[in-house]
Design a protein around this motif. Structure first.
Motif, PDB file in Angstrom:
ATOM      1  N   TYR A 268       0.878  -1.112  -0.023  1.00  0.00           N
ATOM      2  CA  TYR A 268      -0.081  -0.116   0.000  1.00  0.00           C
ATOM      3  C   TYR A 268       0.767   1.158   0.087  1.00  0.00           C
ATOM      4  O   TYR A 268       0.477   2.322  -0.644  1.00  0.00           O
ATOM      5  N   ARG A 269       2.121   1.149   0.622  1.00  0.00           N
ATOM      6  CA  ARG A 269       2.928   2.539   0.817  1.00  0.00           C
ATOM      7  C   ARG A 269       3.384   2.683  -0.488  1.00  0.00           C
ATOM      8  O   ARG A 269       3.498   3.815  -1.011  1.00  0.00           O
ATOM      9  N   THR A 270       3.886   1.710  -1.167  1.00  0.00           N
ATOM     10  CA  THR A 270       4.517   1.825  -2.677  1.00  0.00           C
ATOM     11  C   THR A 270       3.289   2.331  -3.470  1.00  0.00           C
ATOM     12  O   THR A 270       3.675   3.186  -4.340  1.00  0.00           O
ATOM     13  N   LEU A 271       2.165   1.759  -3.547  1.00  0.00           N
ATOM     14  CA  LEU A 271       1.198   2.278  -4.276  1.00  0.00           C
ATOM     15  C   LEU A 271       0.705   3.830  -4.113  1.00  0.00           C
ATOM     16  O   LEU A 271       0.354   4.576  -5.014  1.00  0.00           O
ATOM     17  N   GLU A 272       0.912   4.146  -2.648  1.00  0.00           N
ATOM     18  CA  GLU A 272       0.507   5.555  -2.451  1.00  0.00           C
ATOM     19  C   GLU A 272       1.560   6.509  -3.037  1.00  0.00           C
ATOM     20  O   GLU A 272       1.370   7.495  -3.556  1.00  0.00           O
ATOM     21  N   HIS A 273       2.975   5.904  -3.028  1.00  0.00           N
ATOM     22  CA  HIS A 273       3.851   6.935  -3.503  1.00  0.00           C
ATOM     23  C   HIS A 273       3.661   7.075  -5.024  1.00  0.00           C
ATOM     24  O   HIS A 273       3.954   8.066  -5.627  1.00  0.00           O
ATOM     25  N   VAL A 274       3.459   6.186  -5.804  1.00  0.00           N
ATOM     26  CA  VAL A 274       3.217   5.956  -7.191  1.00  0.00           C
ATOM     27  C   VAL A 274       1.932   6.786  -7.706  1.00  0.00           C
ATOM     28  O   VAL A 274       2.008   7.797  -8.530  1.00  0.00           O
ATOM     29  N   ILE A 275       0.746   6.817  -6.863  1.00  0.00           N
ATOM     30  CA  ILE A 275      -0.520   7.425  -6.909  1.00  0.00           C
ATOM     31  C   ILE A 275       0.042   9.288  -6.571  1.00  0.00           C
ATOM     32  O   ILE A 275      -0.256  10.012  -7.590  1.00  0.00           O
TER      33      ILE A 275
END
Length: 293
Positions: A268-275
């Protein structure tokens, strides 16, 4: 199956013979012919003599079902057969051309990325498997949309068994998507670093063509600087929005002419960074709906 020891001895003999062939030349026909050849040899010289020559302890003979089963198992063991994919879809009434890729775009495209990937895997996989991958990825391409269309919203799911060739399949899909004009591709892997790293290496070999500054895989078969995909992640490093050493800070999809890919963990943290990274650069063109996963 009448006798497992007899069956396995004969199967291993045939397997060893077939393994001497190049995978790219191996086919279902070769397997069927070789099984039939051994079956006829046994019938001709008698099972008793064959049993003596091969030092088979059991006196039980194989029946016709055993021979058919052997063909199927050898096809699975040698991976010469890949069943066609099954497509389930809704009516998609808003789509005018449901075969935009296979009917038109594919034949009009240079297919730079797909052709060099196909050449790469043709040295490692039987021709029938490569052809099936080509057909299956065409079906998936038709099921998404032409990236040259201004607005569309297509979602789907591709499911495959463990060790069924999923990575090879979606690498082929990446190549065709890039050929069609898709500019930004995200590959989401499992949640472990080693799985992400392994997938990145496979994507480098099958699509990017480089690992660090070294040419690998498809890059050794056809490298053109102005077509070389740009990876925002590395073989040993996931996406990091704060990584100043990575050139992600300067990427602009509005000006870059090559495909951009990133391979990230399902975290989830990686996805948040990408978004966050996408939002920061495209506030006016990216909506919340576009970023729903």
């Amino acid at each position: 199956m009448n006798n497992i020891s007899t069956y396995l001895i004969i199967k291993k003999e045939i397997f060893d013979i077939l393994r001497q062939m190049k995978y790219s030349e191996l086919s279902q026909k070769h397997i069927k012919d070789e099984v039939l050849r051994v079956q006829r040899v046994i019938e001709k010289i008698s099972f008793e003599l064959y049993r003596e020559l091969k030092k088979i302890v059991s006196n039980d003979k194989l029946n016709e079902k055993d021979w058919l089963r052997m063909v199927q198992e050898l096809e699975d063991d040698l991976k010469v057969n890949q069943s066609p994919g099954i497509l389930l879809q809704d009516n998609q009434n808003n789509r005018v051309n449901r075969q935009w890729w296979s009917n038109t775009a594919k034949s009009e495209n240079e297919l730079f990325y797909w052709n060099r990937y196909r050449e790469e895997i043709s040295d490692k996989l039987p021709l029938e498997v490569v052809q099936r991958m080509d057909e299956d990825t065409d079906i998936i391409m038709d099921s998404i949309e032409n990236p040259l269309i201004d607005t569309f919203n297509i979602r789907g799911l591709v499911v495959g068994h463990v060790q069924s060739g999923k990575t090879g399949n979606y690498t082929g899909l990446l190549c065709k998507a890039a050929d069609a004009g898709y500019k930004f591709i995200i590959v989401i892997t499992g949640g472990m670093n080693n799985l992400r790293n392994q997938t990145q290496i496979r994507i480098n070999e099958g699509f990017v063509g480089r690992t660090d500054n070294n040419l690998v895989g498809v890059g050794l078969r056809g490298y053109e600087q102005n077509k070389s995909p740009y990876s925002l992640t590395l073989a040993d490093r996931d996406f990091n929005i704060n990584d100043k050493d990575n050139a992600i800070q300067s990427i602009s999809f509005e000006t870059i002419s090559v495909p951009v890919v990133m391979v990230i963990k399902k975290n989830y943290r990686t996805l948040e960074h990408v978004i966050s990274w996408i939002k920061a650069r495209y506030k006016k063109v990216v909506t919340e709906l576009d970023l729903v996963t």
